[in-house]
Design an enzyme around this catalytic site. Structure first.
Site, short mmCIF file in Angstrom:
data_model
loop_
_atom_site.label_atom_id
_atom_site.label_comp_id
_atom_site.label_asym_id
_atom_site.label_seq_id
_atom_site.Cartn_x
_atom_site.Cartn_y
_atom_site.Cartn_z
N SER A 1 3.72 -41.15 -53.56
CA SER A 1 3.43 -42.59 -53.56
C SER A 1 4.63 -43.47 -53.24
O SER A 1 4.50 -44.69 -53.18
CB SER A 1 2.84 -43.02 -54.90
OG SER A 1 1.48 -42.64 -54.97
N LYS B 1 4.13 -45.97 -50.55
CA LYS B 1 3.61 -47.33 -50.75
C LYS B 1 4.69 -48.41 -50.64
O LYS B 1 4.36 -49.59 -50.49
CB LYS B 1 2.91 -47.42 -52.12
CG LYS B 1 1.65 -46.56 -52.22
CD LYS B 1 0.96 -46.77 -53.56
CE LYS B 1 -0.35 -46.01 -53.64
NZ LYS B 1 -0.19 -44.61 -54.06
N SER C 1 -0.22 -48.11 -58.82
CA SER C 1 -0.13 -47.20 -57.67
C SER C 1 -1.52 -46.89 -57.12
O SER C 1 -1.85 -45.74 -56.85
CB SER C 1 0.59 -45.89 -58.07
OG SER C 1 1.02 -45.18 -56.94
N LYS D 1 9.45 -47.93 -57.31
CA LYS D 1 8.20 -47.20 -57.20
C LYS D 1 8.33 -45.79 -57.74
O LYS D 1 9.35 -45.13 -57.58
CB LYS D 1 7.75 -47.13 -55.73
CG LYS D 1 6.32 -46.63 -55.55
CD LYS D 1 5.32 -47.65 -56.00
CE LYS D 1 3.90 -47.10 -56.06
NZ LYS D 1 3.70 -46.15 -57.19
#
Length: 340
Positions: free
Chosen positions: A116, A119, A177, A293
């Site tokens: 992730s 992202k 997320s 993140k």
């Protein structure tokens, strides 16, 4: 009474091969390289991999597409080299927060799946397209499709027919997320990029890859906007960190990734209003940490990109940490070491 021998006289009594000057010359003549830090010796698998790149030296020929280190960074590395902390992650790095310059790393150029952390680019490209557009803004309403709702993995719990602003979606992307939020953003902005396309997400992902090339991220490749279970979502610790340094220059990006919780109202397909609250998966927020993140898949392992500000501003990236919990403690360790 015998006169004490001076060091020079003592040396003269030694056999020629044992005299200090000859010893020094003998050592220098061997020209053996210094051994790396024992904690950072590569595994046999890493040694056999053509894509593995060691970063034990303080300079690298791989800095051609990104900015080179400053003299102050090199001095910092020399001063702290003997105290490099043990980090379990397969690859990691510390970068200067403002410039994105590399401070130190371990296999920071090794290409790996990033889960992730993908992202970060999804959010950055969305913000960039909105800023460049004359018709879009953060209050633009986006309608969630059935395809976006069906995205598996971590979720913002969006439902088909939901209507919410782009600003809301970006929070749903970065805090919980949400893979569903990632697909909703990619579909909407993909249609903006290519209104007649029947596969709008493809155009958005192409824009992610175009932006990566534009930033000099030559080892970064995206296959979808969420990073979930897809072998083509790959990058390096160094390039993830550099991207974060660029994205953090955007005020809205900084606000989103530093937000612990976000509450909004979503208009459902039946016209009713549903209140939602999203919590940030980043447990380090506060106490100097400002985002960015988290990420994890079975193949990528636990990953983390974190922005830390104390005496200085650094960005730390861990790829494939030993466990979900170790990434938190290890980022703290690197933050303290990197900001000495």
């Amino acid at each position: 009474m015998q006169t004490p021998k001076t060091p020079n006289k003592i040396a003269s009594l030694l056999p020629p091969r044992c005299r200090p000057r000859n010893i020094v010359q003998a050592i220098l003549s061997t020209k053996k390289p210094l051994l790396p830090h024992p904690h950072h010796l590569p595994s046999k698998t890493s040694l056999n991999s053509s894509s593995t790149q060691s970063s034990l030296s303080l300079s690298s020929s791989r800095d051609t597409s990104l900015k080179h280190r400053s003299q102050s960074e090199t001095k910092r590395n020399i001063r702290n080299l003997a105290a490099i902390p043990y980090i379990s992650a397969s690859s990691w790095c510390i970068l200067e927060g403002n410039s994105g310059n590399l401070i130190y790393g371990h296999f920071e150029g090794q290409i790996r799946e990033i889960a992730s952390l993908t992202k970060i680019m999804t959010c950055y490209v969305a913000i960039k397209l909105i800023k460049e557009s004359q018709t879009l803004n953060l209050n633009t309403i986006v309608k969630v499709s059935t395809n976006a709702q069906s995205a598996i993995g971590t979720s913002a719990e969006l439902k088909a027919g939901d209507e919410l602003t782009m600003k809301d979606l970006l929070h749903g992307l970065m805090l919980p997320s949400g893979n569903d939020a990632a697909w909703a953003i990619a579909e909407f902005l993909g249609h903006y990029l290519s209104p007649a396309s029947i596969k709008p997400t493809t155009h958005f992902v192409a824009e992610m890859n175009r932006t990566a090339r534009e930033l000099g991220l030559d080892n970064t490749l995206y296959g979808n906007p969420s990073g979930l279970v897809y072998k083509k979502n790959t990058s390096t610790a160094k390039e993830v960190g550099y991207l974060a340094s660029v994205a953090l220059k955007e005020e809205i990006f900084r606000q989103i990734v530093s937000c612990k919780t976000y509450i909004t109202n979503i208009r459902q397909g039946n016209g009713e209003i549903r209140k939602v609250m999203w919590e940030n998966t980043n447990k380090l927020l506060g106490k100097g940490f400002e985002g960015v993140k988290t990420g994890v898949t079975n193949k990528a392992g636990p990953c983390l990109c974190a922005s830390y500000r104390n005496r200085s501003h650094v960005i730390i990236v861990l790829l494939n940490s030993q466990s979900m919990e170790s990434r938190w403690s290890e980022v703290k360790t690197l933050a303290e070491w990197g900001c000495e």
